[in-house]
Design a protein around this motif. Sequence first.
Motif, mmCIF file in Angstrom:
data_model
loop_
_atom_site.group_PDB
_atom_site.id
_atom_site.type_symbol
_atom_site.label_atom_id
_atom_site.label_comp_id
_atom_site.label_asym_id
_atom_site.label_seq_id
_atom_site.Cartn_x
_atom_site.Cartn_y
_atom_site.Cartn_z
ATOM 1 N N ARG A 3 -61.326 22.202 -90.159
ATOM 2 C CA ARG A 3 -60.608 21.269 -90.719
ATOM 3 C C ARG A 3 -60.980 20.014 -90.180
ATOM 4 O O ARG A 3 -60.369 19.928 -88.724
ATOM 5 C CB ARG A 3 -59.048 21.420 -90.842
ATOM 6 C CG ARG A 3 -58.203 20.569 -91.441
ATOM 7 C CD ARG A 3 -56.635 20.971 -91.573
ATOM 8 N NE ARG A 3 -56.140 20.061 -92.329
ATOM 9 C CZ ARG A 3 -55.560 18.789 -91.792
ATOM 10 N NH1 ARG A 3 -55.804 18.615 -90.685
ATOM 11 N NH2 ARG A 3 -54.861 17.836 -92.539
ATOM 12 N N GLU A 5 -60.333 15.693 -89.755
ATOM 13 C CA GLU A 5 -59.915 14.429 -90.515
ATOM 14 C C GLU A 5 -61.131 13.328 -90.262
ATOM 15 O O GLU A 5 -61.831 13.360 -89.109
ATOM 16 C CB GLU A 5 -58.585 14.213 -89.532
ATOM 17 C CG GLU A 5 -57.421 15.029 -89.545
ATOM 18 C CD GLU A 5 -56.148 14.466 -88.928
ATOM 19 O OE1 GLU A 5 -56.520 13.644 -88.079
ATOM 20 O OE2 GLU A 5 -55.161 14.876 -89.117
ATOM 21 N N THR A 145 -59.488 14.434 -95.390
ATOM 22 C CA THR A 145 -59.852 15.520 -94.619
ATOM 23 C C THR A 145 -60.765 16.357 -95.413
ATOM 24 O O THR A 145 -61.060 16.223 -96.580
ATOM 25 C CB THR A 145 -58.613 16.423 -94.359
ATOM 26 O OG1 THR A 145 -57.940 16.711 -95.647
ATOM 27 C CG2 THR A 145 -57.650 15.438 -93.543
#
Length: 168
Positions: A3, A5, A145
């Motif tokens: 994940r 950003e 994201t």
Amino acid sequence: MDRVEIRSRVSGFVENVNFKDGQMVKKGDVLFVIDKRPFEIALKGAKAQRDQAKAEFDQAESDYKRSQSLLDSHAVSEEEVEQRRQKMLSLAANVDGANAAVDAAALNLEFTDVTAPINGRASRNYVDAGNLISGGSSDATLLTTIVSFDPIYFYFEASESELLKYIR
């Protein structure tokens, strides 16, 4: 599962958003484009300063070489030759600094294209075209994201009796 950003490394106005909310993106896809004009101007300025530093170095190098040849005939003092040598070395350092400034300006220009660092699904864009964003620091504007889909992990809870039943 990754994940990430997505934040910009430079500040500026967002010109384009090149994805739709929830779209699958590939590593290297350009997601956002930041106004390049200020960075192009900075690059041109850095190149001009580099050219000026190079011209000054070339003149100092020529003076040093000329003074070296005159030293044999005692037309100049050793002190003057040494001063010209030091000036030449100082200006060589200025050329190196100017080259570094050109590299930094080129890198900032490259950072105006915000790309996807991984394959995955982009969330919604938090910033629309026309907005001013801050970049290059820990409090840089969050743009979106991306979450990877390969592999996918999932978790579930089960009671001990259900687990034993499953194992049997």
